[in-house]
Every structure is written in structure tokens, then in C-alpha cells.
Design a protein around this motif. Structure first.
Motif, PDB file in Angstrom:
ATOM      1  N   ASP A  27       1.003  -1.042   0.227  1.00  0.00           N
ATOM      2  CA  ASP A  27       0.043   0.199   0.602  1.00  0.00           C
ATOM      3  C   ASP A  27       0.932   1.422  -0.037  1.00  0.00           C
ATOM      4  O   ASP A  27       1.393   1.719   0.917  1.00  0.00           O
ATOM      5  N   ASP A  28       0.897   2.054  -1.216  1.00  0.00           N
ATOM      6  CA  ASP A  28       1.310   3.007  -1.161  1.00  0.00           C
ATOM      7  C   ASP A  28       1.034   4.640  -1.107  1.00  0.00           C
ATOM      8  O   ASP A  28      -0.012   4.258  -2.015  1.00  0.00           O
ATOM      9  N   PRO A  29       0.842   5.429   0.486  1.00  0.00           N
ATOM     10  CA  PRO A  29       0.224   6.581   0.090  1.00  0.00           C
ATOM     11  C   PRO A  29       0.657   7.236  -0.355  1.00  0.00           C
ATOM     12  O   PRO A  29       0.278   8.363   0.235  1.00  0.00           O
ATOM     13  N   ARG A  30       1.920   7.797  -1.139  1.00  0.00           N
ATOM     14  CA  ARG A  30       2.507   8.607  -1.508  1.00  0.00           C
ATOM     15  C   ARG A  30       1.274   9.620  -2.347  1.00  0.00           C
ATOM     16  O   ARG A  30       0.524   8.612  -3.677  1.00  0.00           O
ATOM     17  N   ASP A  31       1.251  10.839  -2.855  1.00  0.00           N
ATOM     18  CA  ASP A  31       0.709  11.401  -3.592  1.00  0.00           C
ATOM     19  C   ASP A  31       1.976  12.019  -5.130  1.00  0.00           C
ATOM     20  O   ASP A  31       2.515  12.654  -4.725  1.00  0.00           O
ATOM     21  N   LEU A  32       1.681  11.396  -5.462  1.00  0.00           N
ATOM     22  CA  LEU A  32       3.035  11.277  -6.780  1.00  0.00           C
ATOM     23  C   LEU A  32       2.931  11.033  -8.014  1.00  0.00           C
ATOM     24  O   LEU A  32       1.739  11.354  -8.824  1.00  0.00           O
ATOM     25  N   PRO A  33       3.746  12.192  -9.113  1.00  0.00           N
ATOM     26  CA  PRO A  33       3.210  12.723 -10.884  1.00  0.00           C
ATOM     27  C   PRO A  33       3.437  11.409 -11.383  1.00  0.00           C
ATOM     28  O   PRO A  33       3.885  10.699 -11.385  1.00  0.00           O
ATOM     29  N   PRO A  34       2.881  11.789 -12.274  1.00  0.00           N
ATOM     30  CA  PRO A  34       2.768  10.894 -13.728  1.00  0.00           C
ATOM     31  C   PRO A  34       4.739  10.848 -13.854  1.00  0.00           C
ATOM     32  O   PRO A  34       4.587  11.653 -14.000  1.00  0.00           O
TER      33      PRO A  34
END
Length: 359
Positions: A27-34
């Protein structure tokens, strides 16, 4: 071995390789750009070679402090590329890839202002292979069962990437040391799935083709046979020989060959994989014993192309360092960089003897 595939926050694939069965719930909770899809390739008409253009890589992570390492396991307050509190071996798609299966085709098929230079999307795949969850580890310090797991990961990824559309060769490698240009100090390697056959492979296979036409034998096998009978052997086992090549280009250079001709890592038997680990760990430890300090090196697997000349190719590893003395590096200066004409400062026979004596 247990293999578990999951997805990171930006939809990149991550694959866990565990010695024991572990229930992985990633479960990766990060908010990453495309991930960038701008990678492109341009063809050099003078050298007949493709060059990858990946300007977005200028923004990649560069030598962060150990407590902010993106390849360490995640923990409270730090969400890394591996959303797990521990791991054995992990492979994931590079966040800053030189090649991408999602790369978009350029607007024109030629470079702006130069119709001689063809260009196309930088299609392919770049993966990161984390050898250990320990930040202070190295491949040389891995226990044999963990090193063996890395071999399984290499074999798995070679087979899977080779089946992807447009991939022509899979390259597994490790860059170690800031002198080599490493941007993350955590023990790791990389895998590139190229959409073309790289120049070095093309040259070797062309030479092997001419040799077979002239002598009816495999060039790589004959090189191995002569080296096994000579003075540059550093280590031998039931299935592998490690030697300093007669025309070594680098101050410290060792090639590792299986005694049986196989095209790639997946083709190795279990016994050959086990034996490789023993020989490879021995050579890596000899490297580090040369100057009583970690030796910067590149470890490069030369595998057969996916669909061409597999009968000619011969799997082998090239392991080399740019350190020519305890306090000196070998720089690729004018002759090497401009002309591709290597000049070495040491004799291969002397290097082989020093490595045999290193403990």
C-alpha cells in the motif's frame, strides 16, 4: 522463493522476491506525479547507433542522506519506493526511466532541422533491483542464499522483459561507488530492456559470426578455452571460470563465463546458478581486498538478444573497475573518449596475480 507483484502510487510495478513465503500487501500512500513519457531515441548516422534522450532524468534523486534513502524500507515518517517495513530482494520500475513502455512517439520521424537523424519513441523499460533492505550492505556482503535470490530475480526479469513487445535485448547491471556515477548509495542494480541491440553486443556477435564462418567454431567458447589454460585465471569451479582477459581495457577487469554455452541467465541450470554465486562473491571480495577499501565497479551481464543470433551468443559477466591505484582513477580521456582507443596502465597478467593473492 515467493514472488509477489504489486503497484506503486503512480502505477509502476513493484515485485518482491522473498526466500520465505511472506504475505505482501503493498500500500503506497504517496501522492506521486505521473511518470514522464517524453523519452525519445535519435539515430546517429555516422556511427549507426541509437542514442536515448531522457531530459526528465535531470530531476532524479541525487545522493540523499542515508536517513532519506528512497531504496530503504518504508517506516514511520518516511515513505520510500518500497512500501514495506522489510524485504529480501525487490525490483520496481524506475521512477525516472531512460526508456518507457508508455513513451509517446515524437511529432516527426526526424530530428528538428536534421533529416539525416531519425528519431522514435524511447520505448522499453528500466527497472531497479534492490539487493538488500540494509543500507550499509553490498553485494559482496550478501549471504549466499540472498545472492542466489538476486540471480533468480535477474532470471525472472530477463524472461518477462524479453516477452514484452519491441524489446530486443535485456541488460542486467550494477554500478557501485560514487566514482562510477552512482546517485543512490543503497546496494542496488538496474535492468534495461532495450528496443534495439546495443553497439557492444552487435560488435561481439558480428565478430563471432565471422569467426564461425572462417573456423567453424564459437568465438566465445574458444576464448574461454584458451583463458582456462592460461595464467590469467583468478578462480575456477565446476561450472564457472573467472579470468582477466588478455586485452583487458580497465585497470581491474574480470570476465566470468559458464563452462556451458547458454544464451542468457534463464537458461542457467540450478547447479550453474548456485556455482555462480560462489565464484562471484569470491571475486567481489577479492576486488575489495585489493586496496583494503570498497572498490568502485561496474558488473555487466552480456546476454543474447531476444530474437537474433542466440546460437552465436554466450552468456558472460564483465566486472571491472576504474581504480588503477589506491589513490588514482582511470579516466576516459582523449584517446578513449574521442577515438574509442583504450590505453591501459597495467598488464592483465599482473592484475590476475594480484587478485589471486587478494584475500
Amino acid at each position: 522463493m515467493k514472488r509477489t507483484s504489486a503497484r506503486l502510487a503512480d502505477n509502476r510495478e513493484i515485485i518482491y522476491f522473498d526466500i520465505e513465503g511472506v504475505d505482501r500487501k503493498s500500500d503506497d500512500p504517496r501522492d506521486l506525479p505521473p511518470v514522464s513519457t517524453a523519452a525519445q531515441m535519435r539515430h546517429d548516422p555516422l556511427l549507426n547507433e541509437w542514442v536515448a534522450m531522457a531530459s526528465h532524468r535531470q530531476e532524479r534523486t541525487f545522493l540523499p542522506p542515508a536517513d532519506r534513502c528512497p531504496l530503504c524500507p518504508s517506516r514511520d515518517g518516511l515513505h520510500t519506493e518500497i512500501p514495506a517495513t522489510d524485504y529480501d530482494v525487490v525490483v520496481f520500475e524506475n521512477r525516472f526511466p531512460s526508456l518507457s513502455m508508455s513513451a509517446t512517439e515524437p511529432g516527426t520521424r526526424v530530428a528538428p532541422g536534421n533529416e539525416l537523424v531519425a528519431r522514435r519513441a524511447g520505448t522499453g523499460r528500466c527497472e531497479v533491483v534492490c539487493f538488500s533492505s540494509r543500507h550499509d550492505a553490498s553485494f559482496a556482503t550478501l549471504p549466499p542464499e540472498r545472492a542466489r535470490l538476486v540471480v533468480e530475480a535477474w532470471a525472472d526479469r530477463t524472461a518477462e522483459l524479453s516477452a514484452m513487445p519491441g524489446v530486443e535485448q535485456v541488460f542486467c547491471f550494477e554500478n557501485r561507488g560514487e566514482e562510477i556515477g552512482v546517485t543512490l548509495s543503497h546496494p542496488h542494480g538496474q535492468i534495461y530492456a532495450y528496443p534495439y541491440i546495443p553497439p557492444r553486443t552487435s560488435t561481439m556477435l558480428d565478430n563471432a559470426r565471422h569467426y564461425r564462418a572462417d573456423r567453424g567454431r564459437n568465438l566465445f567458447a574458444d576464448v574461454l578455452a584458451q583463458e582456462r589454460a592460461g595464467e590469467r585465471v583468478v578462480a575456477q569451479s565446476a561450472h564457472w571460470t573467472a579470468f582477466v582477459p588478455a586485452a583487458a581495457r580497465w585497470p581491474v577487469e574480470v570476465h566470468l563465463y559458464p563452462h556451458r554455452q547458454v544464451p542468457d541467465i534463464p537458461a542457467l541450470s540450478d547447479a550453474e546458478r548456485d556455482d555462480f554465486v560462489t565464484v562471484y562473491l569470491d571475486i567481489l571480495r577479492r576486488f575489495d581486498a585489493l586496496y583494503d577499501a570498497p572498490l568502485p565497479y561496474i558488473a555487466a551481464w552480456h546476454q543474447a538478444p531476444v530474437a537474433a543470433d542466440r546460437d552465436l551468443a554466450y552468456l558472460h559477466m564483465q566486472l571491472f573497475s576504474i581504480r588503477r591505484a589506491a589513490d588514482k582513477l582511470k579516466y576516459l580521456a582523449g584517446s578513449e573518449s574521442a577515438m574509442g582507443a583504450f590505453i591501459t596502465d597495467v598488464l592483465p597478467e599482473d592484475v590476475a596475480e594480484r587478485l589471486r593473492d587478494a584475500r
